[in-house]
Write an enzyme that holds these catalytic residues in place. Structure first.
Site, short mmCIF file in Angstrom:
data_model
loop_
_atom_site.label_atom_id
_atom_site.label_comp_id
_atom_site.label_asym_id
_atom_site.label_seq_id
_atom_site.Cartn_x
_atom_site.Cartn_y
_atom_site.Cartn_z
N CYS A 68 -6.12 7.36 8.32
CA CYS A 68 -4.98 7.39 7.39
C CYS A 68 -4.71 8.80 6.91
O CYS A 68 -3.59 9.15 6.54
CB CYS A 68 -5.27 6.47 6.22
SG CYS A 68 -6.84 6.85 5.42
N GLU A 114 -4.80 0.74 -0.54
CA GLU A 114 -4.89 2.02 0.19
C GLU A 114 -4.13 1.81 1.48
O GLU A 114 -4.57 1.02 2.33
CB GLU A 114 -6.35 2.36 0.48
CG GLU A 114 -7.21 2.55 -0.75
CD GLU A 114 -6.88 3.82 -1.53
OE1 GLU A 114 -6.18 4.69 -0.98
OE2 GLU A 114 -7.31 3.92 -2.69
N GLU A 130 -9.67 4.75 -5.35
CA GLU A 130 -11.05 4.34 -5.07
C GLU A 130 -11.95 5.55 -5.26
O GLU A 130 -11.48 6.66 -5.49
CB GLU A 130 -11.15 3.84 -3.63
CG GLU A 130 -10.34 2.58 -3.38
CD GLU A 130 -10.59 1.97 -2.01
OE1 GLU A 130 -11.01 2.71 -1.09
OE2 GLU A 130 -10.36 0.77 -1.86
N ASN A 142 -9.77 1.06 11.78
CA ASN A 142 -9.91 2.45 12.26
C ASN A 142 -11.28 3.04 11.94
O ASN A 142 -11.82 3.82 12.71
CB ASN A 142 -8.77 3.32 11.73
CG ASN A 142 -8.76 3.43 10.23
OD1 ASN A 142 -9.06 2.45 9.54
ND2 ASN A 142 -8.45 4.59 9.72
P1 NAD Z 1 -3.26 -4.01 8.83
O1 NAD Z 1 -2.50 -3.92 7.57
O2 NAD Z 1 -2.61 -4.63 10.00
O3 NAD Z 1 -4.60 -4.86 8.59
C1 NAD Z 1 -5.55 -4.48 7.62
C2 NAD Z 1 -6.37 -5.71 7.25
O4 NAD Z 1 -5.52 -6.65 6.60
C3 NAD Z 1 -6.97 -6.44 8.45
O5 NAD Z 1 -8.25 -6.93 8.10
C4 NAD Z 1 -6.00 -7.58 8.65
O6 NAD Z 1 -6.55 -8.70 9.30
C5 NAD Z 1 -5.64 -7.91 7.22
N1 NAD Z 1 -4.38 -8.64 7.05
C6 NAD Z 1 -3.29 -8.63 7.86
N2 NAD Z 1 -2.34 -9.46 7.36
C7 NAD Z 1 -2.81 -9.95 6.20
C8 NAD Z 1 -2.29 -10.82 5.21
N3 NAD Z 1 -1.06 -11.37 5.32
N4 NAD Z 1 -3.05 -11.11 4.14
C9 NAD Z 1 -4.28 -10.56 3.99
N5 NAD Z 1 -4.84 -9.75 4.91
C10 NAD Z 1 -4.11 -9.44 5.99
O7 NAD Z 1 -3.79 -2.54 9.14
P2 NAD Z 1 -4.58 -2.06 10.44
O8 NAD Z 1 -3.61 -2.01 11.57
O9 NAD Z 1 -5.84 -2.82 10.56
O10 NAD Z 1 -4.99 -0.56 10.00
C11 NAD Z 1 -4.16 0.54 10.14
C12 NAD Z 1 -3.44 0.86 8.85
O11 NAD Z 1 -4.38 1.07 7.80
C13 NAD Z 1 -2.64 2.15 8.91
O12 NAD Z 1 -1.40 1.95 8.29
C14 NAD Z 1 -3.48 3.13 8.11
O13 NAD Z 1 -2.77 4.20 7.53
C15 NAD Z 1 -4.06 2.24 7.07
N6 NAD Z 1 -5.25 2.84 6.49
C16 NAD Z 1 -5.18 3.36 5.22
C17 NAD Z 1 -6.30 3.96 4.65
C18 NAD Z 1 -6.25 4.53 3.25
O14 NAD Z 1 -7.31 4.79 2.70
N7 NAD Z 1 -5.09 4.73 2.66
C19 NAD Z 1 -7.49 4.03 5.38
C20 NAD Z 1 -7.52 3.51 6.67
C21 NAD Z 1 -6.40 2.91 7.22
#
Ligand code: NAD
Length: 477
Positions: free
Chosen positions: A279, A245, A458, A147
């Site tokens: 997020c 996060e 963080e 995002n």
């Molecule tokens: P996601 O969890 O699908 O993927 C995040 C990252 O994890 C990607 O690089 C992905 O390739 C990797 N990943 C996926 N499966 C994995 C595994 N089994 N092992 C290790 N890595 C793996 O999330 P997304 O769809 O890319 O992003 C959206 C989500 O992120 C939303 O839920 C959003 O709320 C959250 N988000 C949170 C924050 C925060 O600061 N709390 C900030 C931004 C986004």
């Protein structure tokens, strides 16, 4: 075709095969992403292990100099990086120019400064002195979502490097391009080979083997709660340190005494910035009953006025969603909201644009009312341009509604009452509370969530503490 390569041991290299990379505003493939597997991860970790003794022995001042050079190069390449981010993610170019890329540079500049001020404690006692060292961990993994691609990747990499660690980072496979460009900038800035490695590819293919690699000492993850749980479960077996996060379902609370001229546009900004794909977005708007009709009508008018369009065109407020899969997810959430009895006040449809973006994944800014706190629509993270409106008639009811989800990342309160501000801020189940503002960030402050939104914090000293190991030394004299 543009290729997003891995960056391992200071060189940009392909992996064994490729994934397609889409421009979401057009729905067309425009490049390829290295589709890394365990062998690529192993090479990256080995490079980081080789680089660690020298990098961790470098003075904080020297590390600071390199990080500052990276920040300057990001600023120099602002236009190029912002365009790449916009094409890769569908976000308006104006947002990438004003927010994403400047913040990536700030992340490096901030931790370049912070590491020169990082100190630890001493506990003098009768006849003995305790002092505490904070030493780099070794090789650490940084995993980031799509995002805010470069913004969040650098938010992890910068403190990890500043603290003297070597990093293997896995950017999102959905938005790999600015990470690819960052690798070359790090080389130009003089970062020694192997200190930062970027492994592109999918979560299961590259992220999972990275997280369970025995040489990885800590994992800093930002992404979904589902994947965070998988990573935490794996890390538990090896006692690897984790910072998570994760998702949010954040409330915006608007009280009758608020400055509505400020609260209404900011509630819209909180709901729809980056097409609702932040997020911290306020996706549940809670409005005091006495002002509900007025605020609802103003929010609907504001949502309708947002200009959906080609992200590369000046004047576009709302770009496309990031991918076809995410578009399908958001549209299915809108269908569920209808099935649950929600009334779509505005939006609710795919937006089909003319010309270049005819095949893009655009969703109209959507506001929904008539759904209770227990509905899936008010419980599950949608992560798109969709927000619900609910009303309340007392502070207690507002608090109950605000806290009625499994998430607890951020909340925003709009009121002029000082005592209500402090009472509610202390009682909200939330890692971050904004009062009469939203997403006003100070990089020194602790950032993170409670409940299913996160583990750890963080930002500022919290990040430097996460990326170091604490050792206490007691000297009797
Ligand atoms: P996601 O969890 O699908 O993927 C995040 C990252 O994890 C990607 O690089 C992905 O390739 C990797 N990943 C996926 N499966 C994995 C595994 N089994 N092992 C290790 N890595 C793996 O999330 P997304 O769809 O890319 O992003 C959206 C989500 O992120 C939303 O839920 C959003 O709320 C959250 N988000 C949170 C924050 C925060 O600061 N709390 C900030 C931004 C986004």
């Amino acid at each position: 075709m543009r290729d997003a390569l891995n960056y391992i041991d200071g060189r940009q290299v392909p992996a064994r095969d490729w994934l397609e990379n889409f421009e979401p505003a057009t729905g067309q493939v425009y490049g390829r992403v290295a589709n890394s597997g365990p062998d690529d991860v192993a090479r990256a970790v080995a490079a980081a292990q080789r680089a660690f003794p020298a990098w961790s022995a470098t003075s904080a001042a020297a590390r600071s100099t390199v990080l500052r050079a990276i920040a300057r190069l990001i600023e120099r390449d602002l236009d190029k990086l912002a365009r790449a981010e916009s094409i890769d993610s569908g976000k308006p170019l104006a947002a990438a120019l004003a927010i994403d890329i400047p913040r990536a540079a700030q992340n490096f500049a901030f931790f370049a400064d912070a590491i020169t001020q990082f100190a630890s404690e001493a506990h003098p006692a009768d006849g003995a002195l305790n002092y505490t060292l904070r030493q780099p961990l070794g090789v650490v993994a940084c995993i980031s979502p799509w995002n805010l691609p470069l913004y969040l990747l650098t938010w992890k990499i910068a403190p990890a490097l500043a603290a003297g660690n070597c990093v293997v980072a896995k950017p999102s496979e959905v938005t790999p391009m600015t990470a690819h460009l960052l690798g070359a900038l790090c080389t130009e800035a003089g970062l020694p080979p192997g200190v930062l490695n970027l492994v592109q590819g999918t979560g299961p293919g590259a992220g999972a083997p990275l997280c369970v690699h025995p040489a990885v000492q800590a994992i800093s993850f930002t992404g979904s709660t589902r994947v965070g749980a998988l990573i935490a479960a794996g890390a538990a077996r090896t006692f690897t340190k984790v910072s998570l996060e994760m998702g949010g379902k954040n409330p915006t609370l608007i009280f009758a005494d608020a400055d509505l001229d400020e609260a209404i546009p900011q509630a819209l900004r909180a709901a729809f910035s980056n097409q609702g794909q932040i997020c911290l977005c306020g996706s549940r708007i809670l409005i005091e009953r006495s002002i509900y009709p007025r605020v609802r009508d103003a929010l609907v008018a504001g949502a309708r006025a947002l200009r959906l369009g080609d992200p590369l065109e000046a004047g576009t407020d709302q770009g496309s969603l990031v991918s076809s899969a995410h578009f399908d997810k958001v549209m299915s959430c809108i269908t569920i909201a209808r099935q649950e009895g929600g009334e779509i006040l505005t939006g609710g449809q795919r937006k089909v644009l003319a010309g270049r973006c005819a095949g893009g994944w655009f969703v109209e800014p959507t506001l929904i009312e008539g759904l209770g706190p227990e509905t899936r629509t008010n419980q599950e993270e949608i992560f798109g341009p969709v927000a619900t409106l609910q009303s309340f008639s007392s502070d207690e009811e507002a608090l109950t509604l605000a806290n009625a989800t499994r998430y607890g990342l951020a909340a925003s309160i709009w009121t002029r009452s000082l005592s209500r501000t402090h009472r509610l801020a202390a009682s909200l189940h939330s890692g971050i509370v904004w009062v009469n503002c939203w997403m006003l960030r100070d990089l020194r402050t602790p950032f993170g969530g409670v409940k299913d939104s996160g583990v750890g914090r963080e930002g500022g000293w919290d990040a430097l503490r996460f990326f170091t190991e604490t050792k206490n030394i007691c000297v009797k004299y």
